[in-house]
Design an enzyme around this catalytic site. Structure first.
Site, mmCIF file in Angstrom:
data_model
loop_
_atom_site.group_PDB
_atom_site.id
_atom_site.type_symbol
_atom_site.label_atom_id
_atom_site.label_comp_id
_atom_site.label_asym_id
_atom_site.label_seq_id
_atom_site.Cartn_x
_atom_site.Cartn_y
_atom_site.Cartn_z
ATOM 1 N N ARG A 82 73.316 -54.031 -18.673
ATOM 2 C CA ARG A 82 72.797 -52.809 -18.050
ATOM 3 C C ARG A 82 72.335 -51.852 -19.145
ATOM 4 O O ARG A 82 73.091 -51.523 -20.060
ATOM 5 C CB ARG A 82 73.876 -52.156 -17.180
ATOM 6 C CG ARG A 82 73.392 -50.854 -16.565
ATOM 7 C CD ARG A 82 74.334 -50.334 -15.482
ATOM 8 N NE ARG A 82 73.816 -49.075 -14.979
ATOM 9 C CZ ARG A 82 74.366 -47.873 -15.179
ATOM 10 N NH1 ARG A 82 75.505 -47.768 -15.860
ATOM 11 N NH2 ARG A 82 73.802 -46.798 -14.699
ATOM 12 N N HIS A 127 68.664 -42.274 -16.733
ATOM 13 C CA HIS A 127 70.036 -42.048 -17.189
ATOM 14 C C HIS A 127 70.055 -40.725 -17.973
ATOM 15 O O HIS A 127 70.318 -40.698 -19.182
ATOM 16 C CB HIS A 127 70.531 -43.226 -18.021
ATOM 17 C CG HIS A 127 72.031 -43.343 -18.103
ATOM 18 N ND1 HIS A 127 72.729 -44.456 -17.701
ATOM 19 C CD2 HIS A 127 72.969 -42.462 -18.537
ATOM 20 C CE1 HIS A 127 74.040 -44.262 -17.915
ATOM 21 N NE2 HIS A 127 74.218 -43.058 -18.429
ATOM 22 N N GLU A 172 74.323 -41.761 -11.654
ATOM 23 C CA GLU A 172 75.264 -40.663 -11.373
ATOM 24 C C GLU A 172 74.617 -39.314 -11.066
ATOM 25 O O GLU A 172 74.761 -38.357 -11.837
ATOM 26 C CB GLU A 172 76.224 -40.494 -12.554
ATOM 27 C CG GLU A 172 77.015 -41.736 -12.889
ATOM 28 C CD GLU A 172 78.036 -41.501 -13.992
ATOM 29 O OE1 GLU A 172 77.941 -40.493 -14.717
ATOM 30 O OE2 GLU A 172 78.963 -42.322 -14.109
ATOM 31 N N ASN A 311 80.134 -46.441 -10.655
ATOM 32 C CA ASN A 311 80.785 -46.197 -11.951
ATOM 33 C C ASN A 311 82.161 -45.618 -11.667
ATOM 34 O O ASN A 311 82.273 -44.579 -11.010
ATOM 35 C CB ASN A 311 79.998 -45.194 -12.791
ATOM 36 C CG ASN A 311 78.679 -45.773 -13.301
ATOM 37 O OD1 ASN A 311 78.406 -46.957 -13.131
ATOM 38 N ND2 ASN A 311 77.879 -44.926 -13.916
ATOM 39 N N TYR A 313 86.084 -44.713 -13.322
ATOM 40 C CA TYR A 313 86.947 -44.564 -14.503
ATOM 41 C C TYR A 313 88.370 -44.125 -14.178
ATOM 42 O O TYR A 313 89.315 -44.564 -14.808
ATOM 43 C CB TYR A 313 86.343 -43.554 -15.488
ATOM 44 C CG TYR A 313 85.078 -44.030 -16.173
ATOM 45 C CD1 TYR A 313 83.823 -43.832 -15.588
ATOM 46 C CD2 TYR A 313 85.140 -44.705 -17.385
ATOM 47 C CE1 TYR A 313 82.660 -44.276 -16.212
ATOM 48 C CE2 TYR A 313 83.978 -45.142 -18.020
ATOM 49 C CZ TYR A 313 82.748 -44.934 -17.432
ATOM 50 O OH TYR A 313 81.603 -45.377 -18.059
ATOM 51 N N GLU A 382 79.787 -49.449 -14.275
ATOM 52 C CA GLU A 382 80.480 -48.937 -15.466
ATOM 53 C C GLU A 382 81.977 -48.865 -15.208
ATOM 54 O O GLU A 382 82.408 -48.460 -14.120
ATOM 55 C CB GLU A 382 80.038 -47.503 -15.833
ATOM 56 C CG GLU A 382 78.685 -47.372 -16.465
ATOM 57 C CD GLU A 382 78.357 -45.931 -16.831
ATOM 58 O OE1 GLU A 382 79.290 -45.131 -17.087
ATOM 59 O OE2 GLU A 382 77.168 -45.610 -16.832
HETATM 60 C C1 GBH Z 1 79.413 -42.090 -17.388
HETATM 61 O O1 GBH Z 1 79.601 -40.812 -16.897
HETATM 62 C C2 GBH Z 1 78.012 -42.181 -17.914
HETATM 63 O O2 GBH Z 1 77.178 -42.848 -17.012
HETATM 64 C C3 GBH Z 1 77.895 -42.752 -19.278
HETATM 65 O O3 GBH Z 1 76.638 -42.493 -19.782
HETATM 66 C C4 GBH Z 1 79.013 -42.228 -20.125
HETATM 67 O O4 GBH Z 1 78.877 -42.545 -21.466
HETATM 68 C C5 GBH Z 1 80.300 -42.747 -19.582
HETATM 69 O O5 GBH Z 1 80.432 -42.502 -18.213
HETATM 70 C C6 GBH Z 1 81.513 -42.213 -20.270
HETATM 71 O O6 GBH Z 1 81.666 -40.843 -20.109
HETATM 72 O O7 GBH Z 1 85.300 -33.292 -12.412
HETATM 73 O O8 GBH Z 1 85.757 -32.435 -14.600
HETATM 74 O O9 GBH Z 1 87.051 -34.281 -13.755
HETATM 75 C C7 GBH Z 1 80.853 -40.259 -16.860
HETATM 76 C C8 GBH Z 1 81.515 -40.283 -15.549
HETATM 77 C C9 GBH Z 1 82.897 -38.388 -16.288
HETATM 78 C C10 GBH Z 1 81.986 -38.526 -14.107
HETATM 79 C C11 GBH Z 1 83.937 -37.417 -15.797
HETATM 80 C C12 GBH Z 1 82.999 -37.594 -13.601
HETATM 81 C C13 GBH Z 1 84.658 -36.022 -14.045
HETATM 82 C C14 GBH Z 1 84.603 -34.618 -14.506
HETATM 83 N N1 GBH Z 1 82.442 -39.230 -15.254
HETATM 84 N N2 GBH Z 1 83.569 -36.772 -14.608
HETATM 85 S S1 GBH Z 1 85.769 -33.604 -13.742
#
Ligand code: GBH
Length: 480
Positions: A82, A127, A172, A311, A313, A382
């Site tokens: 990707r 992106h 996103e 995505n 995490y 992701e």
């Molecule tokens: C992704 O976004 C990106 O697509 C990528 O480019 C990036 O490098 C990767 O992840 C790592 O960061 O509401 O304050 O808790 C990040 C995804 C980051 C989205 C944290 C939601 C929560 C912020 N997330 N976020 S908060």
């Protein structure tokens, strides 16, 4: 019943696709080479808004080192890669619309190289690197961006579609609108939380639908690819699962974050009812701050997907909000949903402020998607974890990936989720947006002080290679 955190042995089918992810600005560098024009992240970095004044000017230098990138992708044995195209590289003057031959040459070399290596490209059109001139014309808030985005998509499909199986229109939109235009943590650093994100989202969804239909009408028959959008989401779990108000708050948070974009595309062309209700009741006067789609627009947006790009995490805990919390968070989205978010203090935390290890959240959010949208084919586009030092002995990353992948396997084999692919963020350490190079997600190490930017395998790359070969985790007690 296999519970949370209980390890489960299972293997996914042969046609399940395993990959890794990157994005143009995070790896390419060559910010002013090859005819590329300025985008909002160039501007944001050059104005010094990123930690330690870092920039993506050189990044991993993938503009020059794409052959090495393909080499390490082969080493890991991924089935898909990707990546994203830089709009400002392909069409440096997005208003004029002329295509840049140097960019065509670059992306064709990379995509053909991947084809030769037997790796399917999964290409994101947007992106986050919005052409600066379009930002200056009013960004996604100005509906006249739609034909410019559509023209860009048209060129990309036409030039590269014969080499691309998976297309992703946007990465996103939640992050684009909230972190770019509400908190201002990301480019372009605007802080207008109350109404702007809703306006931007409205046009982004329309752009997505335009691109989908364009592909359908003009390219699908000959190119036979898949087109979708990638949405980010935490899993939103009730803080106290035995409390119905907490359960309701979790559902509301999930609708506000994921349903905001998923409900229009994957369900009925419109925002979730609970979101419409809560934004309206938090809007002063008669008119809601959430825009409305016409019936025609709803029909146009509904069903514009071939898979669900997710995505994922981390996980958040939910309970009904209180006055203190409402006063503390930004107006707009965070107040409108009336949910107080928190994290369990016992959860292990990574180097990123939001990234707690909660593997069962993967299973949770995949099941939420299954039940909310009638079991769409889903690709995790992701998933990954940070540290600050880029150590090659990254057992913490192996632990994270192993447990998250295991929960994904449970979601497929036990719960019946139609997950068709999984993607690690990222193949290598890269420019982590506002954190610059201080937070590292790679399964390969990159030394950003070395002009050669060598890629060095971490233990996690060997671990992931083995997972791909095994299609998951075969039970060691079953012989043969
Ligand atoms: C992704 O976004 C990106 O697509 C990528 O480019 C990036 O490098 C990767 O992840 C790592 O960061 O509401 O304050 O808790 C990040 C995804 C980051 C989205 C944290 C939601 C929560 C912020 N997330 N976020 S908060």
């Amino acid at each position: 019943e296999i519970g949370r955190d209980e390890f489960y042995y299972g293997q996914l089918p042969e046609n399940f696709t395993w990959g890794v992810s990157t994005a143009a600005y995070q790896i390419e560098g060559a910010w002013n080479e090859g005819g590329k024009s300025e985008h909002i992240w160039d501007r944001f970095c050059h104005e010094g808004h990123v930690d330690l004044n870092m920039t993506g000017d050189v990044a991993c230098d993938s503009y020059h080192k794409w052959q090495e990138d393909i080499q390490i992708l082969k080493e890991v044995g991924v089935k898909h890669y990707r990546m994203s195209i830089a709009w400002t590289r392909l069409i440096p003057d997005p208003i004029g619309g002329e295509v840049n031959p140097e960019a065509v040459k670059y992306y064709l070399s990379l995509l053909s190289g991947l084809k030769t290596a037997g790796i399917q490209p999964m290409v994101t059109l947007f992106h986050w690197d919005l052409p600066q001139v379009l930002e200056d014309y009013g960004s996604w808030a100005n509906a006249s961006i739609i034909p410019y985005y559509k023209h860009y998509a048209d060129q990309a499909f036409g030039l590269f579609g014969h080499l691309v199986k998976y297309w992703i229109t946007f990465n996103e939109p939640w992050v684009i609108t909230w972190q770019g235009y509400a908190t201002g943590e990301y480019a372009p650093g605007i802080q207008q939380p109350a109404t702007l994100p809703y306006k931007l989202a409205h046009n982004i969804i329309k752009c997505h639908a335009e691109a989908y239909h364009l592909y359908d009408q003009k390219y699908r028959a000959s190119m036979k690819g898949l087109v979708s959008i990638t949405l980010n989401s935490d899993f939103f779990a009730p803080k106290d699962p035995s409390n119905p108000a907490h359960v309701e708050a979790a559902e509301r948070a999930q609708q506000f974050s994921l349903g905001w974009f998923a409900n229009p595309v994957y369900k009925d062309g419109d925002y979730p009812q609970v979101m419409k209700d809560y934004v309206r009741r938090n809007s002063a006067g008669g008119e809601s701050r959430l825009p409305e789609f016409t019936e025609q627009e709803k029909a146009f947006i509904k069903g514009t997907y071939d898979f669900f790009g997710l995505n994922h995490y981390s996980t958040s805990l939910c309970e009904p909000t209180d006055a203190e919390y409402q006063a503390r968070v930004l107006p707009g989205y965070t107040r409108d949903m009336e949910v107080k978010l928190s994290r369990d203090p016992t959860w292990h935390k990574a180097a990123s402020y939001y990234l707690f290890y909660v593997p069962w959240g993967m299973r949770g959010v995949l099941n939420w998607i299954r039940t909310s949208y009638n079991r769409p084919p889903t690709v995790v586009t992701e998933n990954g974890v940070t540290d600050n030092n880029g150590t090659l002995q990254d057992s913490h990353r192996i632990e994270y990936l192993k447990t998250y992948i295991d929960e994904l396997i449970k979601a497929v084999l036990i719960d019946g989720c139609d997950v068709i692919g999984y993607t690690v963020w990222s193949i290598m350490d890269n420019f982590e947006w506002a954190r610059g190079y201080t937070e590292k997600f790679g399964i390969y190490y990159v030394d950003f002080d070395d002009p050669q930017r060598p890629r060095v395998p971490k233990d996690s790359s060997r671990f992931y290679k083995q997972v791909i070969l095994n299609r998951g985790f075969p039970n060691p007690e079953i012989v043969g």
